[in-house]
Scaffold this motif. Structure first.
Motif, PDB file in Angstrom:
ATOM      1  N   ASP A  45       0.874  -1.175   0.000  1.00  0.00           N
ATOM      2  CA  ASP A  45       0.000   0.000   0.000  1.00  0.00           C
ATOM      3  C   ASP A  45       0.911   1.225   0.000  1.00  0.00           C
ATOM      4  O   ASP A  45       1.239   1.779   1.051  1.00  0.00           O
ATOM      5  N   PHE A  46       1.330   1.629  -1.180  1.00  0.00           N
ATOM      6  CA  PHE A  46       2.352   2.666  -1.287  1.00  0.00           C
ATOM      7  C   PHE A  46       1.834   4.052  -0.929  1.00  0.00           C
ATOM      8  O   PHE A  46       2.610   4.930  -0.568  1.00  0.00           O
ATOM      9  N   ASN A  47       0.521   4.251  -1.012  1.00  0.00           N
ATOM     10  CA  ASN A  47      -0.060   5.503  -0.528  1.00  0.00           C
ATOM     11  C   ASN A  47       0.120   5.595   0.993  1.00  0.00           C
ATOM     12  O   ASN A  47       0.493   6.640   1.526  1.00  0.00           O
ATOM     13  N   LYS A  48      -0.121   4.484   1.671  1.00  0.00           N
ATOM     14  CA  LYS A  48       0.064   4.418   3.128  1.00  0.00           C
ATOM     15  C   LYS A  48       1.532   4.666   3.483  1.00  0.00           C
ATOM     16  O   LYS A  48       1.841   5.357   4.452  1.00  0.00           O
ATOM     17  N   VAL A  49       2.429   4.102   2.693  1.00  0.00           N
ATOM     18  CA  VAL A  49       3.865   4.289   2.920  1.00  0.00           C
ATOM     19  C   VAL A  49       4.214   5.765   2.832  1.00  0.00           C
ATOM     20  O   VAL A  49       4.795   6.345   3.753  1.00  0.00           O
ATOM     21  N   SER A  50       3.844   6.395   1.714  1.00  0.00           N
ATOM     22  CA  SER A  50       4.193   7.800   1.483  1.00  0.00           C
ATOM     23  C   SER A  50       3.566   8.721   2.520  1.00  0.00           C
ATOM     24  O   SER A  50       4.221   9.623   3.047  1.00  0.00           O
ATOM     25  N   THR A  51       2.298   8.502   2.828  1.00  0.00           N
ATOM     26  CA  THR A  51       1.597   9.341   3.800  1.00  0.00           C
ATOM     27  C   THR A  51       2.268   9.267   5.169  1.00  0.00           C
ATOM     28  O   THR A  51       2.555  10.298   5.794  1.00  0.00           O
ATOM     29  N   ASN A  52       2.535   8.049   5.627  1.00  0.00           N
ATOM     30  CA  ASN A  52       3.083   7.887   6.974  1.00  0.00           C
ATOM     31  C   ASN A  52       4.546   8.297   7.068  1.00  0.00           C
ATOM     32  O   ASN A  52       4.959   8.875   8.075  1.00  0.00           O
ATOM     33  N   LEU A  53       5.326   8.032   6.035  1.00  0.00           N
ATOM     34  CA  LEU A  53       6.716   8.506   6.064  1.00  0.00           C
ATOM     35  C   LEU A  53       6.756  10.020   6.012  1.00  0.00           C
ATOM     36  O   LEU A  53       7.596  10.651   6.666  1.00  0.00           O
ATOM     37  N   GLY A  54       5.835  10.624   5.271  1.00  0.00           N
ATOM     38  CA  GLY A  54       5.748  12.082   5.233  1.00  0.00           C
ATOM     39  C   GLY A  54       5.433  12.658   6.609  1.00  0.00           C
ATOM     40  O   GLY A  54       6.025  13.662   7.030  1.00  0.00           O
ATOM     41  N   LYS A  55       4.525  12.018   7.324  1.00  0.00           N
ATOM     42  CA  LYS A  55       4.179  12.473   8.677  1.00  0.00           C
ATOM     43  C   LYS A  55       5.362  12.307   9.623  1.00  0.00           C
ATOM     44  O   LYS A  55       5.633  13.192  10.447  1.00  0.00           O
ATOM     45  N   ALA A  56       6.072  11.186   9.501  1.00  0.00           N
ATOM     46  CA  ALA A  56       7.252  10.969  10.343  1.00  0.00           C
ATOM     47  C   ALA A  56       8.309  12.031  10.062  1.00  0.00           C
ATOM     48  O   ALA A  56       8.912  12.582  10.989  1.00  0.00           O
ATOM     49  N   GLN A  57       8.515  12.348   8.782  1.00  0.00           N
ATOM     50  CA  GLN A  57       9.492  13.375   8.406  1.00  0.00           C
ATOM     51  C   GLN A  57       9.090  14.746   8.945  1.00  0.00           C
ATOM     52  O   GLN A  57       9.951  15.512   9.394  1.00  0.00           O
ATOM     53  N   THR A  58       7.821  15.054   8.917  1.00  0.00           N
ATOM     54  CA  THR A  58       7.350  16.336   9.444  1.00  0.00           C
ATOM     55  C   THR A  58       7.697  16.463  10.925  1.00  0.00           C
ATOM     56  O   THR A  58       8.155  17.512  11.382  1.00  0.00           O
TER      57      THR A  58
END
Length: 129
Positions: A45-58
C-alpha cells in the motif's frame, strides 16, 4: 473546530504537557508513523507508505527546528535527525523497509535516552525542591 472527544483530549494533553512530555510525544508519533509505513510496505500500500513517512518526516523536521542551539549536543542531534529524515526519504523512494527500520531504531534509542534524562531531572527537582 475540534469535535470528537479524542481530539479534545489530544489538544488538552498537548496544551498541559511539559516540554519533556511533548518531546516524548513527538518521538512516539514519528515511531508510530514509521511503523505504519512499514505495514504499508508489507501490504504494498504505497499511498500508506508515502503518507506515513511524510508524517514521520514532518515530526523529525519539527525536532530539528525546535533544538536549542545554545547547547553543544544540539549540533549532534541536528545531524542525527537529518540522517533519520534521509533514511525515511530513501525508504519512501525505494519502498524499502531497511532504511525505515534503521530510522525507527534511532528514534527508539533517542526516545529512551530522553525519557531517562527526563526522569533524572524530575528526581533532581524533587530533591532540590
Amino acid at each position: 473546530m475540534i469535535t470528537s472527544p479524542y481530539d479534545k483530549y489530544r489538544q488538552s494533553s498537548v496544551q498541559t504537557s511539559s516540554p519533556a512530555q511533548l518531546l516524548l510525544m513527538m518521538f512516539d508519533g514519528a515511531i508510530r508513523f514509521g511503523k505504519a509505513a512499514l505495514e504499508g510496505i508489507d501490504s504494498s500500500d504505497f499511498n500508506k507508505v508515502s503518507t506515513n513517512l511524510g508524517k514521520a518526516q514532518t515530526i523529525v523536521n519539527e525536532l530539528i527546528t525546535t533544538l536549542d542551539n545554545t547547547y553543544e549536543v544540539s549540533k549532534g542531534l541536528a545531524s542525527m535527525y537529518e540522517y533519520i529524515n534521509y533514511l525515511f526519504i530513501e525508504s519512501n523512494i525505494k519502498k524499502s523497509k531497511e532504511q525505515a527500520e534503521e530510522a525507527i531504531g534511532y528514534l527508539l534509542e533517542l526516545r529512551q535516552t530522553f525519557a531517562q534524562a527526563s526522569k533524572m531531572n524530575i528526581t533532581q527537582d524533587q530533591q532540590h525542591g
